[in-house]
Design an enzyme around this catalytic site. Structure first.
Site, short mmCIF file in Angstrom:
data_model
loop_
_atom_site.label_atom_id
_atom_site.label_comp_id
_atom_site.label_asym_id
_atom_site.label_seq_id
_atom_site.Cartn_x
_atom_site.Cartn_y
_atom_site.Cartn_z
N GLU B 131 1.86 -10.14 -2.85
CA GLU B 131 1.80 -9.13 -3.91
C GLU B 131 1.52 -7.74 -3.36
O GLU B 131 2.08 -6.74 -3.81
CB GLU B 131 0.72 -9.53 -4.93
CG GLU B 131 0.59 -8.62 -6.14
CD GLU B 131 1.86 -8.63 -7.01
OE1 GLU B 131 2.66 -7.69 -6.87
OE2 GLU B 131 2.02 -9.56 -7.83
N ILE B 138 0.05 -2.72 -8.03
CA ILE B 138 0.80 -3.13 -9.22
C ILE B 138 1.22 -4.59 -9.09
O ILE B 138 1.80 -4.96 -8.07
CB ILE B 138 2.08 -2.29 -9.38
CG1 ILE B 138 1.77 -0.79 -9.28
CG2 ILE B 138 2.79 -2.62 -10.68
CD1 ILE B 138 3.02 0.08 -9.21
N LYS B 207 10.65 -2.92 0.74
CA LYS B 207 10.17 -3.40 -0.56
C LYS B 207 11.33 -3.77 -1.48
O LYS B 207 11.29 -4.78 -2.18
CB LYS B 207 9.29 -2.33 -1.20
CG LYS B 207 8.02 -2.04 -0.38
CD LYS B 207 7.36 -0.75 -0.85
CE LYS B 207 6.12 -0.43 -0.04
NZ LYS B 207 5.66 0.96 -0.28
N GLY B 308 -3.43 2.68 -1.08
CA GLY B 308 -4.87 2.90 -1.14
C GLY B 308 -5.61 1.60 -0.96
O GLY B 308 -5.09 0.53 -1.29
#
Lengths: 435, 435
Positions: B131, B138, B207, B308
């Protein structure tokens, strides 16, 4: 490949027909994803003869849907009947007691009886899933209960009712008034013949209370949602909000505060002013959006169609795929016995900026009276809009003001001071500004 | 409560330290949600002495992280080392071979070796979860692979690189040029010292290829992603796009076409013009957003922090909670052997509107030459912007035009016709308009 997952469908309205169509159209793909075929074995609905656009002849028909709970060839009951109590609840209880998993789109039933049903599910080892009950096709239940599961959730808010959002965005883009747009929405089938549950915020309150329990790990408390709707909003409010840089949206918002020993749960559904650069301001039409703020994830937003047969069927079948895969976390993410008790929060201390709209008599001294009440309640006014009217026209005047950040109790006090004043032609309308 | 889920942490940079902090801070809540405690048993990183702001003394230290794969007291290896090959891949292979589940934030490794790793996981019965590899905090992998699992996914697109989005939105709000904003982003730590992977679109391509495989049920094909970055975008392009009603965003976009026997996979990362009323236009700063369009769900959008330590740790621990709960669908939603083969789609037939920017010599006949090339390639021009400059200034001139919908091959042909022309001072830049 494992045995088929055998489902029984209670209620074949537009959503139920959508589920049948979806399972037919995407069946082989779903079997690959679920690891086994999802097979409809039986259906039940009020009227067997009705044309639903899908062929139901291959499935067993039950006149009495509670029979599903006793059938040995049914693994999952899909409840699409609706209503908080009555037949839907009777079926749900019986199915779960008998160890059959339950998938439901019934927000009213989950909001009122979710904990009891979750406990039945825990006892019998069945799954209880309700993705379609909140925010239509958006995987918001999954996002909150699984995607954000690592977080202490600090706040949940969103646009949870597509009918209201459609009406408000139509009012916004056309300048028309509420009653007018509602009538059109009803004619188009976007609003029910009796739209009370939608426009008075009850439907959104159902969904909010479910999201709050799931996100905060607190006991479901639908009864204490502070609920108001959109029926008093006028075209003039939307125009004034626009001039100030805001749009109006019906928002459900919840947070928890206090210590672990005495948690306060705040839950409100109400129209809010939303700054135009906020992601929710761009959500228009029947779209829904759910935001959760986690202590590590930060703000997460999930957006999509809030209703409709396709999106709702998508959510129902996602739940079925999870069950087929054996992915069935507790219905409220943690066991019912571990959910925290809360007391309803007193909103009086909450500090907000507020938009206050008044309809006042057009005569000397009115503004002095209003501003004095604000001063006496220690509410300070940030901006004020009053559109003048020609001399000699003494029809009531609409004024709108936005306060600086103040405790809600202070705004209430100001309005109490003005209660009964002949200057006010109707009850003021207060809408908070979404932060 | 079941036995602890015991994890070993490979790589304790900012994200790894975030995971430790998250498990400490939210530990009891996570245990309630996961049904058992998630326990760090061992860690490994390059420099044992480094101060990471978290106390690692309670955990076993391994100098060689591959040792995790052999430890009997480790259930899950969390790989936060990075890099498509090398030590991360060696560890991942070994862990999965030994039946240990793997949670990784390593998009490069998953993009290059995801299918091999998924197959190892299937063989040993371990879980492979990633994930955190896509779109930071998200739950986009969950949203696509589980939330939207009932749908045939028709298109996936989104803002997948926070560094690029930060740079573009800074350019937008300040009017500054690319190099200037990039230098500032590097100084602030928002961009790497070597920013190539981010600004040239490679990170977004990693991605995108993962999302495409997961969403479409097709074999991962990173190599065929048509990738370009943002380094050629100028302040003037952003100003021209703005004048036309658009913002510029680096978008990853994928779709599948063709019959089941011969599927074509289209995957592109490139700067696109995004209409200001599109939900992605409002996504600014380091935020990411993923959109998928399902044949029943319609458009679903997931938005949040794209990077982050907090958000990424949130995604890593969500995967751990799923593993603790036993919710572990196949890594790419369907077993690797059932993923469809595809050929890369030829984009020549794709019909798009395109923005074309040229830098041309300021002399007679230039516009005639350009417009003739467009005509000969059958590309018709919808709008055209050229800002005049004072008489006597013969510096090169920047022109921007938007075409009507045309096949991409036609636009390419027009540019081929102009190739080598002395009128063009530099190579034209083409950006498509997002639909």
């Amino acid at each position: 490949m494992a045995d088929n997952l055998r489902i029984a469908l209670a209620g074949v309205g537009t959503v139920g027909a959508g589920v049948v169509r979806l399972l037919e159209e995407n069946g082989s793909l779903i079997a690959k994803r679920a690891g086994r075929t999802i097979e409809v074995v039986a259906v039940s609905a009020r009227d067997r003869a009705k044309d639903r656009g899908v062929d139901l002849s291959a499935y067993d028909w039950e006149d009495d849907m509670t029979a599903f709970a006793a059938r040995g060839d049914v693994d999952v009951v899909v409840e699409l009947v609706g209503g908080s109590d009555g037949p839907a609840l009777a079926l749900a209880r019986k199915a779960l007691e008998n160890g059959k998993s339950l998938v439901t789109a019934n927000k009213a039933m989950v909001a009122h009886h979710g904990l009891e049903l979750a406990q039945l599910a825990e006892q019998s080892g069945a799954a209880l899933r309700y993705e379609a009950a909140v925010a239509g096709g958006i995987p918001a239940i999954k996002g909150l209960g699984e995607g954000a599961a690592a977080n202490r959730i600090e706040r949940i808010y969103g646009i949870l009712n597509g009918t209201c959002n459609y009406i408000l965005s139509e009012m916004e883009s056309t300048g028309r008034d509420f009653a007018d747009v509602l009538a059109e929405a009803q004619a188009l089938g976007y609003a029910e013949a009796d739209p009370t549950f939608d426009i008075e915020g009850v439907d959104a309150a159902h969904k909010l209370s479910i999201l709050a329990a799931l996100g905060f790990g607190t006991r479901l408390d639908f009864a204490s949602v502070d609920t108001s709707g959109i029926s008093r909003i006028r075209a003039a409010d939307i125009a004034q909000a626009d001039a100030l840089g805001y749009v109006i949206r019906l928002i459900g918002l919840a947070d928890v505060s206090g210590s672990e020993e005495s948690l306060q749960l705040f839950q409100r559904v109400a129209p809010y002013l939303v700054a135009k650069d906020h992601p929710l301001a761009g959500v228009s039409g029947p779209t829904n959006a759910v935001v959760c703020e986690g202590n590590f994830s930060g703000r997460l937003l999930f957006e999509g169609a809030g209703a409709g047969d396709g999106p709702t069927a998508s959510a129902v079948v996602a739940d079925l795929i999870d069950i087929a895969r054996g992915s069935t976390p507790p219905p409220f993410s943690i066991p019912v016995s571990a959910l925290e008790e809360t007391a309803p929060a007193d909103p009086g201390h909450r500090r907000n900026r507020a938009y206050i709209r008044m309809v006042v008599a057009d005569k000397p001294g009115v503004l002095a009276e209003i501003t004095a009440a604000m001063r006496d309640a220690e509410v300070s006014i940030e901006s004020f809009i009053q559109h003048g009217q020609p001399d000699g026209d003494d029809a009531p005047v609409l004024i709108g003001m936005v306060t600086h950040e103040s405790p809600e109790a202070a705004v209430s006090k100001a309005l109490t001071l003005l209660e009964g004043s002949p200057s006010l032609v109707e009850e003021p309308l207060v809408m908070r500004l979404l932060r």
